[in-house]
Design a protein around this motif. Structure first.
Motif, PDB file in Angstrom:
ATOM      1  N   HIS A  60      58.944  40.377  76.586  1.00 31.61           N
ATOM      2  CA  HIS A  60      59.949  40.936  76.114  1.00 31.61           C
ATOM      3  C   HIS A  60      60.514  40.571  77.417  1.00 31.61           C
ATOM      4  O   HIS A  60      59.265  40.755  78.355  1.00 31.61           O
ATOM      5  N   PHE A  61      61.365  39.897  77.785  1.00 29.97           N
ATOM      6  CA  PHE A  61      62.517  40.293  79.224  1.00 29.97           C
ATOM      7  C   PHE A  61      61.939  40.503  79.890  1.00 29.97           C
ATOM      8  O   PHE A  61      62.236  40.608  81.450  1.00 29.97           O
ATOM      9  N   ALA A  62      62.416  41.629  80.446  1.00 27.31           N
ATOM     10  CA  ALA A  62      61.992  43.359  80.911  1.00 27.31           C
ATOM     11  C   ALA A  62      61.368  43.248  81.504  1.00 27.31           C
ATOM     12  O   ALA A  62      61.547  43.248  82.867  1.00 27.31           O
ATOM     13  N   GLU A  63      60.288  43.302  80.836  1.00 23.95           N
ATOM     14  CA  GLU A  63      58.813  43.413  81.316  1.00 23.95           C
ATOM     15  C   GLU A  63      58.494  42.286  82.155  1.00 23.95           C
ATOM     16  O   GLU A  63      57.555  42.475  82.974  1.00 23.95           O
ATOM     17  N   THR A  64      58.788  41.122  81.052  1.00 29.97           N
ATOM     18  CA  THR A  64      58.476  39.823  81.682  1.00 29.97           C
ATOM     19  C   THR A  64      58.807  38.929  83.015  1.00 29.97           C
ATOM     20  O   THR A  64      58.317  39.410  84.610  1.00 29.97           O
ATOM     21  N   VAL A  65      60.114  39.426  83.381  1.00 25.58           N
ATOM     22  CA  VAL A  65      61.116  39.610  84.587  1.00 25.58           C
ATOM     23  C   VAL A  65      60.041  40.591  85.485  1.00 25.58           C
ATOM     24  O   VAL A  65      60.613  40.311  86.840  1.00 25.58           O
ATOM     25  N   SER A  66      60.241  41.878  85.315  1.00 23.89           N
ATOM     26  CA  SER A  66      59.608  42.668  86.338  1.00 23.89           C
ATOM     27  C   SER A  66      58.389  42.524  86.622  1.00 23.89           C
ATOM     28  O   SER A  66      58.815  42.956  88.462  1.00 23.89           O
ATOM     29  N   LEU A  67      57.768  41.841  86.013  1.00 22.09           N
ATOM     30  CA  LEU A  67      56.662  40.884  86.982  1.00 22.09           C
ATOM     31  C   LEU A  67      56.954  40.013  87.711  1.00 22.09           C
ATOM     32  O   LEU A  67      56.754  39.403  88.798  1.00 22.09           O
ATOM     33  N   LEU A  68      58.146  38.625  87.066  1.00 21.05           N
ATOM     34  CA  LEU A  68      58.690  37.987  87.614  1.00 21.05           C
ATOM     35  C   LEU A  68      58.767  38.316  88.840  1.00 21.05           C
ATOM     36  O   LEU A  68      58.937  37.427  89.897  1.00 21.05           O
ATOM     37  N   LYS A  69      59.610  39.739  88.942  1.00 21.69           N
ATOM     38  CA  LYS A  69      60.018  39.716  90.214  1.00 21.69           C
ATOM     39  C   LYS A  69      59.218  40.414  92.083  1.00 21.69           C
ATOM     40  O   LYS A  69      59.798  40.275  93.292  1.00 21.69           O
ATOM     41  N   HIS A  70      58.339  40.948  91.274  1.00 20.61           N
ATOM     42  CA  HIS A  70      57.130  41.792  92.303  1.00 20.61           C
ATOM     43  C   HIS A  70      57.390  40.334  93.370  1.00 20.61           C
ATOM     44  O   HIS A  70      56.461  39.816  92.839  1.00 20.61           O
ATOM     45  N   PRO A  71      57.217  41.544  94.270  1.00 17.03           N
ATOM     46  CA  PRO A  71      56.944  40.327  95.369  1.00 17.03           C
ATOM     47  C   PRO A  71      54.910  39.702  95.394  1.00 17.03           C
ATOM     48  O   PRO A  71      54.955  38.735  95.582  1.00 17.03           O
ATOM     49  N   TYR A  72      54.180  40.663  95.047  1.00 15.40           N
ATOM     50  CA  TYR A  72      52.476  39.833  94.866  1.00 15.40           C
ATOM     51  C   TYR A  72      52.665  38.729  93.869  1.00 15.40           C
ATOM     52  O   TYR A  72      51.661  37.936  93.858  1.00 15.40           O
ATOM     53  N   ARG A  75      54.972  36.800  93.883  1.00 16.79           N
ATOM     54  CA  ARG A  75      56.128  35.777  94.090  1.00 16.79           C
ATOM     55  C   ARG A  75      55.436  35.633  95.333  1.00 16.79           C
ATOM     56  O   ARG A  75      55.189  33.750  95.827  1.00 16.79           O
ATOM     57  N   LEU A  76      54.237  35.816  95.665  1.00 11.07           N
ATOM     58  CA  LEU A  76      53.070  35.603  96.687  1.00 11.07           C
ATOM     59  C   LEU A  76      52.222  34.271  96.052  1.00 11.07           C
ATOM     60  O   LEU A  76      51.775  33.904  96.710  1.00 11.07           O
ATOM     61  N   LEU A  77      52.107  34.857  94.431  1.00 12.39           N
ATOM     62  CA  LEU A  77      50.680  34.939  93.829  1.00 12.39           C
ATOM     63  C   LEU A  77      50.752  32.730  93.677  1.00 12.39           C
ATOM     64  O   LEU A  77      50.446  31.906  93.059  1.00 12.39           O
ATOM     65  N   SER A  78      52.648  32.445  93.320  1.00 10.05           N
ATOM     66  CA  SER A  78      52.945  31.921  92.742  1.00 10.05           C
ATOM     67  C   SER A  78      54.512  31.526  93.328  1.00 10.05           C
ATOM     68  O   SER A  78      55.596  31.948  93.267  1.00 10.05           O
ATOM     69  N   PRO A  79      54.383  29.825  93.744  1.00  8.05           N
ATOM     70  CA  PRO A  79      55.525  29.483  94.085  1.00  8.05           C
ATOM     71  C   PRO A  79      56.780  29.337  93.115  1.00  8.05           C
ATOM     72  O   PRO A  79      57.753  29.259  93.059  1.00  8.05           O
ATOM     73  N   GLU A  80      56.082  29.464  91.660  1.00  6.18           N
ATOM     74  CA  GLU A  80      57.015  29.323  90.552  1.00  6.18           C
ATOM     75  C   GLU A  80      57.774  30.432  89.737  1.00  6.18           C
ATOM     76  O   GLU A  80      58.482  30.197  89.035  1.00  6.18           O
ATOM     77  N   ALA A  81      57.511  31.436  90.476  1.00  6.67           N
ATOM     78  CA  ALA A  81      57.775  32.329  90.165  1.00  6.67           C
ATOM     79  C   ALA A  81      59.087  33.143  90.112  1.00  6.67           C
ATOM     80  O   ALA A  81      59.945  33.299  88.914  1.00  6.67           O
ATOM     81  N   GLU A  82      60.103  32.720  91.415  1.00  4.58           N
ATOM     82  CA  GLU A  82      61.137  32.555  91.244  1.00  4.58           C
ATOM     83  C   GLU A  82      61.981  31.191  89.688  1.00  4.58           C
ATOM     84  O   GLU A  82      63.245  32.344  90.010  1.00  4.58           O
ATOM     85  N   LYS A  83      61.462  30.318  90.395  1.00  4.95           N
ATOM     86  CA  LYS A  83      62.512  29.897  89.850  1.00  4.95           C
ATOM     87  C   LYS A  83      62.009  29.808  88.181  1.00  4.95           C
ATOM     88  O   LYS A  83      63.802  29.624  86.973  1.00  4.95           O
ATOM     89  N   LEU A  84      61.028  30.802  88.088  1.00  2.00           N
ATOM     90  CA  LEU A  84      60.926  30.697  86.098  1.00  2.00           C
ATOM     91  C   LEU A  84      61.497  32.287  85.755  1.00  2.00           C
ATOM     92  O   LEU A  84      62.365  31.917  84.703  1.00  2.00           O
ATOM     93  N   GLU A  85      62.259  33.069  87.054  1.00  2.00           N
ATOM     94  CA  GLU A  85      62.722  34.697  86.364  1.00  2.00           C
ATOM     95  C   GLU A  85      64.332  33.334  86.671  1.00  2.00           C
ATOM     96  O   GLU A  85      64.633  34.040  85.830  1.00  2.00           O
ATOM     97  N   LEU A  98      55.574  30.623  80.153  1.00  2.00           N
ATOM     98  CA  LEU A  98      55.705  30.727  81.263  1.00  2.00           C
ATOM     99  C   LEU A  98      54.218  31.088  82.210  1.00  2.00           C
ATOM    100  O   LEU A  98      54.209  31.272  83.484  1.00  2.00           O
ATOM    101  N   GLY A  99      53.046  30.499  82.009  1.00  2.00           N
ATOM    102  CA  GLY A  99      51.979  30.006  82.220  1.00  2.00           C
ATOM    103  C   GLY A  99      52.651  28.385  83.106  1.00  2.00           C
ATOM    104  O   GLY A  99      51.627  27.481  83.042  1.00  2.00           O
ATOM    105  N   LYS A 100      53.532  28.309  84.448  1.00  2.00           N
ATOM    106  CA  LYS A 100      54.141  27.159  84.394  1.00  2.00           C
ATOM    107  C   LYS A 100      52.560  26.461  85.874  1.00  2.00           C
ATOM    108  O   LYS A 100      52.587  25.507  86.288  1.00  2.00           O
ATOM    109  N   ASP A 101      52.074  27.723  86.327  1.00  2.00           N
ATOM    110  CA  ASP A 101      50.697  27.389  87.266  1.00  2.00           C
ATOM    111  C   ASP A 101      49.620  28.473  87.123  1.00  2.00           C
ATOM    112  O   ASP A 101      50.361  28.655  86.435  1.00  2.00           O
ATOM    113  N   GLU A 102      48.785  27.965  87.575  1.00  2.00           N
ATOM    114  CA  GLU A 102      46.972  28.845  87.320  1.00  2.00           C
ATOM    115  C   GLU A 102      47.429  30.404  87.459  1.00  2.00           C
ATOM    116  O   GLU A 102      46.749  31.327  87.009  1.00  2.00           O
ATOM    117  N   ALA A 103      48.185  30.502  88.273  1.00  2.00           N
ATOM    118  CA  ALA A 103      48.366  32.113  89.206  1.00  2.00           C
ATOM    119  C   ALA A 103      49.081  32.513  87.584  1.00  2.00           C
ATOM    120  O   ALA A 103      48.785  33.724  87.261  1.00  2.00           O
TER     121      ALA A 103
END
Length: 957
Positions: free
Chosen positions: A372-384, A386-396, A412-417
């Protein structure tokens, strides 16, 4: 001020002569020992051996062969026994939370050494034997009789029958459960305490003297321990109290101390305990909000912080205030000691795990394999993340831009993290693995960064990661051993609950600095200056967490803990804090929040009445005044004019166009026009499962456009039969609507099936109904020639202003252009609003709350089409129309625009009559927009501000 611990240190030093080699000092908790040690040092002029310091819980644990069991394992073991005894098929998910309550009852029964054989016996037997319980005190017998009077065994209801059937198995469950734990060498706390006291050999204890300092309420095992040691001549007792409440009978603050003094006389004389019977500076402060108390704290500390900072305390009755308190400490506080621990629930580690749990439980649909979108974006926005994946912000950003409500894991699996985080978990064990690996990766990134010694929160967050990792692994071990089998949503609730109740200790030197503490941590400690925050009813005494399977009267009859005990304990803490203090400020908030009433604690009110000295009362003000909004004017300076020319001058921008929307925006609010079309400000993209009016209209337009494209594929004339046939084909009509949703809302390829939720299904059904209404209206209008839909029209114009003349363009997209009886009809579809009847053409250019934007837009299109026809020497009429789809079901409804005075309106069937006047007003409007002398100002029609995207900028609503 001489503190209680100073008095005890002085007396104990005199009695022992400074020889503490065989002395153990027992406190309710260990914190007091650090302060006590300081006072002992002051008693001696030479170095001395410190006594051994232990807490009462350590004393029991040291003398037990068992270990304290893991709370989750204890419940899983209880569940096994429960199923064996009752034959119940109730799942662990349902049992878990009342299993906690049952263990708490067993724990309380054991700590108070209740006769569990009698307590858990058959209720009928218990009723019959009431008169023979000689071990019960008179008050306990009365409570038991009261229980059976209220319960009335003879009148059995279904609820009573269920209670009795479970109650009658509790004795067997209790016995078997303890046997199971004993075989494993583990125990819950009460079971351990009871075993220790029943098997303890006093002569085998390692110390000759046990000094008990500052206890209040004693459960039965503690009382028995004290008695055994006292009878053996191995105990000294120091009780802290005040004659102020001891001499008032009854008074809950002294309820337990009276009993303790009777059974175990104090080593200190009563003359030392008359501190409340003298005048002090006590203030009751009333705050309008919870955070208002915190804003008052810096001012209080600047005025009242003692020279020795440790003699000042900030006591939080609501421990949730810890974080705002830490952020509000003023510059004059040099050192600080926080006794209560930082809540794990306020750290990024907790929110990260919580976001991951939400994603893999409520945020994942196992039926279609989508997140679901809401839970997906909630995780992508989390600072940790963003710390693990440089792709998180672009994906969001990508998901938001494309309205991807239900993305696949593969997207969603844009990189290993991100692959790790978004790999579906098909079991609790897999989910635990994912959590552990993710936390490990975050911890590794922290290790590579240099520790910031000056940043307390950096250290705190590192510890929070470790604590969260440890808790997750505890669950993982239970899952691996197959001892813990629950549904994923229950697993999520349990893990977040365990984490939410955990805290991270602060490191530091407790005996220096301003003391920030909870109420329980104040035991045995005295302060010269004191401020208590949130001294509200419901916070002191605390309400809630009194759930029990054992009814109140049975608890009372068998000497177990009741709510009365808890109130008495908190009363003692309250009065004890005020005993030796010189200045005390007690702050409560008057805000009503849910079940929390905004009133002072009952203890404050009681003290106000009882104490014979004046108490100053003050009211804190929020010191906030409403922000005044000054009018905003954007002058058309050279920079602004340059921006305008760059946007709207064809010489600078070949694609320049002034649309009806832009001109309507200026007429509604010049400042909004500036923000949107000159400064080019835009609102951030948002994804919502709800469909706004603009998107709803766009989907309708899309469906209508493609319907008529298909109908005119082999000829422009639309006849009644074609429309009638299409109206009967509901599946085909629904496909047009679905395609509109895919294209404009879900951003899916046409071959992919959209996943509608409830609201979206309703919107889809409404749009389908509107399409049918449109086709029904056109069936009555047929035959007609369909010229075009979504038809772009433009016209080059000259704009005259005092700054000069330049060429620009007006234009937009006509929803539909058709022809019948030599009249071109410009049709603008509207899925909302209502038909306006403007007074005249001029009213369309006069800013007013009731000015018709829709008619203005259609007239502008009509003016452009009229000129296009003239240039082709075509003298056919142009009729602007507004088709309000939601009103089209009415038989007498017509899309023809009417204009004029009420009751004197006339239809606009030939726009040529109005074109000259319209163009004259349009020229004036364009001159006004581009005139350097006229600034962009806010609208006078404040109703227009309600839903404006820029109301936050101009502070109007």
């Amino acid at each position: 001020m001489k503190t209680f611990l100073q008095e005890v240190a002085h007396d104990l030093y005199q009695k022992t002569g400074g020889d503490f080699s065989h002395v153990a000092v027992v406190f309710p908790n260990k914190r007091a020992s650090l302060f006590f040690n300081e006072h002992l040092v002051q008693e001696s002029e030479r170095p001395l051996w410190s006594p051994s310091y232990i807490s009462i819980s350590e004393l029991f644990r040291q003398n037990s062969p068992w270990q304290t069991g893991d709370p989750i394992k204890l419940i899983c073991d209880l569940y096994k026994i429960f199923r064996q005894v009752t034959g119940s098929t109730e799942p662990l998910d349902d049992f878990y939370f009342w299993g906690e309550m049952l263990i708490a009852d067993f724990d309380d029964a054991d700590k108070n050494m209740a006769d569990t054989d009698a307590l858990f016996s058959n209720l009928k037997d218990l009723n019959a034997l009431t008169d023979n319980y000689d071990f019960l005190e008179e008050g306990q017998k009365e409570a038991l009789a009261q229980f059976f009077h209220n319960f009335s065994i003879d009148r059995v209801t279904e609820l009573k029958q269920r209670f009795i059937s479970i109650w009658d198995t509790l004795g067997d469950i209790y016995t078997r459960y303890k046997a199971l734990l004993e075989n494993q060498g583990i125990a819950y706390e009460g079971m351990m305490y009871r075993q220790v006291i029943e098997t303890m050999d006093i002569e085998q204890l390692p110390y000759k003297t046990y000094v008990f300092v500052g206890f209040n309420v004693l459960n039965k095992v503690e009382h028995t321990l004290f008695k055994k040691l006292n009878d053996a001549g191995k105990a000294l007792f120091y009780w802290d109290y005040d004659t102020f409440y001891m001499e008032r009978t009854p008074h809950e603050a002294g309820e337990f101390i009276r009993r303790n003094l009777r059974d175990f006389p104090s080593e200190l004389p009563p003359t030392l305990f008359k501190n409340l019977n003298r005048s002090k500076e006590i203030i009751f402060a009333e705050s309008p909000t919870e955070n208002g108390q915190v804003r008052f704290l810096p001012q209080w500390l600047r005025q009242n912080l003692t020279e020795k900072e440790k003699e000042t305390a900030v006591v939080l009755c609501n421990e949730a205030l810890l974080q705002p308190v830490l952020h509000s400490l003023p510059e004059n506080v040099n050192h600080i000691n926080i006794t209560m621990g930082f809540p794990l629930s306020q750290t990024p580690a907790y929110s990260f795990v919580n976001a991951l749990l939400e994603l893999h439980t409520s945020g994942y649909d196992t039926r279609n394999g989508r997140y679901h979108f809401a839970e997906t974006v909630s995780l992508l926005k989390h600072p940790y993340t963003r710390l693990l994946s440089p792709e998180a912000e672009k994906l969001e950003i990508e998901l938001t831009k494309n309205n991807r409500f239900y993305p696949f894991p593969s997207e969603l699996g844009k990189d290993e993290a991100l692959e790790l985080l978004f790999k579906p978990c098909n079991s609790n064990e897999t989910l635990c693995n994912t959590l552990s690996k993710a936390l490990e990766q975050v911890a590794l990134l922290y290790q590579r960064q240099q520790t910031d010694e000056k940043n307390a929160f950096d250290q705190l967050y590192r510890e929070a990661l470790f604590k969260t990792y440890t808790l997750t692994n505890r669950f993982h071990t239970l899952l691996e051993n197959k001892e813990f089998n629950v549904k994923p949503d229950t697993f999520q609730r349990l893990l977040t609950r365990v984490m939410a109740s955990s805290s991270i200790p602060f490191h530091g030197e407790p005996a220096i600095g301003l003391q920030v503490m909870g109420v329980l941590e104040t035991r045995n400690l005295d302060f010269r200056h004191l401020i208590m925050l949130s001294v509200n009813e419901g916070k002191l005494p605390k309400t809630g967490s009194d759930a029990s399977f054992i009814p109140y009267n049975l608890r009372k009859a068998f000497g177990m803990t009741t709510i009365d005990h808890k109130i008495a304990v908190y009363a003692y803490y309250f009065y004890r804090l005020l005993q030796r203090t010189e200045k005390a400020t007690l702050v409560f908030n008057t805000a009503t929040d849910g079940i929390n009433r905004g009133e002072m604690s009952r203890f404050m009110l009681q003290f106000l009445i009882e104490w014979g000295y004046p108490i100053r009362r003050i009211r804190l003000e929020t010191a906030q005044s409403p922000q005044g909004s000054t009018p905003i004017r954007i002058e058309k300076n050279p920079d602004v004019l340059l921006r305008m020319r760059q946007s709207f001058d064809l010489k600078n921008n070949p694609n320049a166009v002034l649309s009806p929307s832009a001109l309507n925006t200026y007429l509604d609010c010049p400042l909004k026009f500036y923000y949107k079309y000159v400064a080019r400000l835009s609102t951030p993209d948002e994804v919502t499962s709800e469909i706004d009016a603009a998107t709803f209209g766009s989907i309708f337009h899309y469906a209508a456009e493609h319907i008529y494209k298909d109908l005119t594929a082999h000829g422009k004339v639309i006849n009644k039969e074609a429309l009638e046939k299409l109206l009967k084909d509901e599946i085909r009509l629904q496909t047009y609507v679905d395609n509109g949703f895919k294209k404009l809302f879900f951003h899916l390829p046409l071959e992919e099936k959209p996943e509608y939720n409830g609201i979206q299904l309703i919107n889809s059904a409404v749009i389908l109904r509107y399409i049918k209404q449109l086709l029904g209206k056109d069936m009555n209008y047929a035959p007609f020639t369909f010229i075009n839909s979504e038809y772009p029209v433009q016209e080059d114009i000259e704009i005259h202003s005092t700054a000069g003349v330049f060429r620009s363009r007006i234009g937009g997209t006509i929803d539909r252009l058709d022809l019948k009886d030599n009249i071109f009809r410009i049709v603008d579809y509207k899925t909302g609003g209502h038909a306006d009847t403007p007074l005249n053409v001029e009213s369309l250019f006069t800013p007013d709350a009731k000015r018709s934007n829709y008619v203005f837009q259609t007239f502008l299109y009509a003016a452009i089409v009229c000129r296009m026809l003239r240039e082709k020497h075509d003298d056919r009429q142009v009729a602007p129309s507004l088709l309000y789809i939601h009103q089209a079901a009415s038989e007498d409804y017509t899309p023809i625009i009417r204009m004029g005075e009420p009751r004197k309106t006339e239809p606009v069937e030939d726009f040529a009559k109005y074109e000259a006047e319209f163009r004259n007003n349009l020229d004036q409007l364009l001159t006004h927009i581009f005139s350097p002398e006229i600034p962009f100002t806010q609208t006078e029609e404040t109703d227009k501000c309600a839903f404006c995207d820029f109301k936050g900028l101009c502070k109007r609503s």
